[in-house]
Design an enzyme around this catalytic site. Structure first.
Site, PDB file in Angstrom:
ATOM      1  N   THR A 181       0.816  -1.230  -0.115  1.00 51.45           N
ATOM      2  CA  THR A 181      -0.077   0.555   0.049  1.00 51.45           C
ATOM      3  C   THR A 181       0.853   1.386  -0.038  1.00 51.45           C
ATOM      4  OG1 THR A 181      -1.509  -1.341   1.241  1.00 51.45           O
ATOM      5  CG2 THR A 181      -1.572   1.193   1.206  1.00 51.45           C
ATOM      6  N   ARG A 209     -14.383  -6.965   0.075  1.00 49.80           N
ATOM      7  CA  ARG A 209     -13.814  -6.274   1.576  1.00 49.80           C
ATOM      8  C   ARG A 209     -13.051  -4.996   1.600  1.00 49.80           C
ATOM      9  NH1 ARG A 209      -8.450  -4.842   2.766  1.00 49.80           N
ATOM     10  NH2 ARG A 209      -7.618  -5.354   5.135  1.00 49.80           N
ATOM     11  N   GLY A 211     -10.670  -2.621   3.354  1.00 50.50           N
ATOM     12  CA  GLY A 211      -9.769  -2.130   4.111  1.00 50.50           C
ATOM     13  C   GLY A 211      -9.504  -0.383   5.055  1.00 50.50           C
ATOM     14  N   ASP A 212      -8.262  -0.571   6.000  1.00 49.03           N
ATOM     15  CA  ASP A 212      -8.453   0.457   6.522  1.00 49.03           C
ATOM     16  C   ASP A 212      -7.788   1.669   5.543  1.00 49.03           C
ATOM     17  OD1 ASP A 212      -6.389  -0.637   6.344  1.00 49.03           O
ATOM     18  OD2 ASP A 212      -5.117   1.138   7.152  1.00 49.03           O
ATOM     19  N   THR A 231      -0.548   1.915   7.307  1.00 50.73           N
ATOM     20  CA  THR A 231      -0.474   0.622   6.511  1.00 50.73           C
ATOM     21  C   THR A 231       0.071  -0.430   6.980  1.00 50.73           C
ATOM     22  OG1 THR A 231       0.671  -0.561   4.824  1.00 50.73           O
ATOM     23  CG2 THR A 231       2.270   0.397   5.677  1.00 50.73           C
ATOM     24  N   GLY A 232      -0.774  -1.660   6.921  1.00 52.22           N
ATOM     25  CA  GLY A 232      -0.451  -2.837   7.725  1.00 52.22           C
ATOM     26  C   GLY A 232      -1.895  -3.767   7.696  1.00 52.22           C
ATOM     27  N   GLY A 234      -5.800  -3.917   7.164  1.00 50.96           N
ATOM     28  CA  GLY A 234      -6.536  -3.056   7.753  1.00 50.96           C
ATOM     29  C   GLY A 234      -7.657  -3.067   9.099  1.00 50.96           C
TER      30      GLY A 234
HETATM   31  N1  ASP Z   1      -4.027  -1.569   4.685  1.00 53.63           N
HETATM   32  C1  ASP Z   1      -4.123  -2.626   3.259  1.00 53.63           C
HETATM   33  C2  ASP Z   1      -5.035  -3.008   4.053  1.00 53.63           C
HETATM   34  O1  ASP Z   1      -5.637  -3.686   4.567  1.00 53.63           O
HETATM   35  C3  ASP Z   1      -3.535  -2.715   3.370  1.00 53.63           C
HETATM   36  C4  ASP Z   1      -1.716  -3.174   3.610  1.00 53.63           C
HETATM   37  O2  ASP Z   1      -1.341  -1.765   3.641  1.00 53.63           O
HETATM   38  O3  ASP Z   1      -0.839  -3.241   2.744  1.00 53.63           O
HETATM   39  O4  ASP Z   1      -5.813  -2.958   2.628  1.00 53.63           O
END
Ligand code: ASP
Length: 328
Positions: A181, A209, A211-212, A231-232, A234
């Site tokens: 991301t 789905r 994400g955050d 990022t992470g 979500g």
């Molecule tokens: N945060 C993103 C999600 O959950 C994924 C990512 O940060 O790599 O969609």
């Protein structure tokens, strides 16, 4: 006032993080993106335009999990999420599950500019972008071979799970098949803040789905106090309202940006996060923190840009206050 700018290219395991040759293309791409944002800020442009240029550059780069090069859903397609927020006005635009918009961050900015709605998903998001005359692409424009490999790998090893793309190991000679991301935060010369985030989400995610990243307050937030992009995993960032939490700690507890970010990322007392945050405050201080290795780069007007991969270091709390500029 000096401008400052930071970006991330996702967090995760990042194999080969110590191998300069493997990391170089990502560092180069991050510096190119940073330069695109700096071109805006150095000409007196606004923070919103700067973060759009940074994220757009990374969306167009196949190495990152946003736009061209995005990960696949469990149905073998791409569903893209992006959001932008203007800290000065609290205006925001967010797009989720888009399939045909070449640059989701541009569509998010357009949605913010039009101002009727904040969040559009799926068909409606695609239609809005088309109506605004933004470039549409075929479904396979976003696909790359390494993302296909990642999908196969996850289906084979952990069917039914969704994975951060850094965590998906594809071949022994690859560092997880690409980066994650992308996001950017900026302060312009007038002290205005903005944040933007864009992603394909997680490899093998269920269709639909979200994400955050496009959820305002979770993966993206900006106010007059701070601008934040995460990022992470979500689901964790959504449940923790992570990006907004940085603002809340600064607002209600009078914490510094660095204290607020560190608390939010490293607070293990409730639902630990898995990922990282980049953030900037109205003085232009930059703070980058992670629980997993995060690709990141930042600059402050007049100083050399910094690119980093790996553990948190002192340089990740970069003080750029007007007369205190230093490299930490
Ligand atoms: N945060 C993103 C999600 O959950 C994924 C990512 O940060 O790599 O969609």
């Amino acid at each position: 006032m000096k401008y400052s700018l930071a970006l991330h290219g996702g967090a995760g395991t990042i194999l080969n993080a110590e191998d300069p040759a493997a990391i170089k293309p990502y560092q180069d791409a991050m510096l190119t993106a940073l330069a695109a944002g700096e071109a805006v800020l150095s000409q007196g442009g606004c923070a919103v335009d700067a973060v759009v240029e940074v994220v757009k550059s990374l969306e167009d780069c196949p190495l990152f999990n946003a736009g061209h090069g995005a990960v696949f859903t469990e149905d073998g397609v791409h569903e893209l999420d992006a959001a932008i927020m203007d800290g000065q006005t609290l205006n925001a635009g967010a797009i989720a599950g888009a399939r045909r918009i070449r640059n989701p961050i541009v569509a998010a900015r357009e949605l913010m500019r039009v101002g009727k709605t904040v969040f559009l998903a799926g068909e409606g998001a695609d239609r809005f972008a088309l109506q605004q005359g933004l470039p549409a692409v075929s479904l396979d424009y976003f696909s790359t071979e390494r993302r296909r490999d990642q999908l196969r790998e996850v289906r084979l090893r952990q069917p039914g799970s969704q994975q951060l793309d850094h965590d998906v190991f594809v071949r022994p000679d690859r560092s997880g098949g690409g980066l994650g991301t992308v996001g950017a935060v900026a302060r312009d010369r007038l002290g205005r803040l903005a944040a933007a985030t864009s992603t394909g989400g997680m490899t093998n995610k269920p269709s639909g789905r979200i994400g955050d990243s496009p959820v305002i307050g979770a993966g993206t937030y900006a106010s007059r106090l701070c601008a934040v992009s995460a990022t992470g995993v979500g689901e964790l960032f959504i449940r923790r309202c992570a990006a907004h939490d940085v603002d809340s700690r600064m607002r209600y507890l009078n914490e510094s940006l660095a204290d607020a970010v560190k608390f939010v990322i490293h607070d293990e007392s409730r639902l630990p996060l898995d990922g990282g945050l980049i953030a900037i405050d109205s003085l232009g201080n930059i703070c980058l923190q992670q629980t997993e290795r995060m690709y990141r780069a930042w600059l402050v007007e007049g100083l050399t840009p910094i690119v980093a991969v790996g553990e948190n270091s002192r340089a990740d709390e970069f003080w750029s206050g007007e007369d205190k500029a230093s490299s930490g």
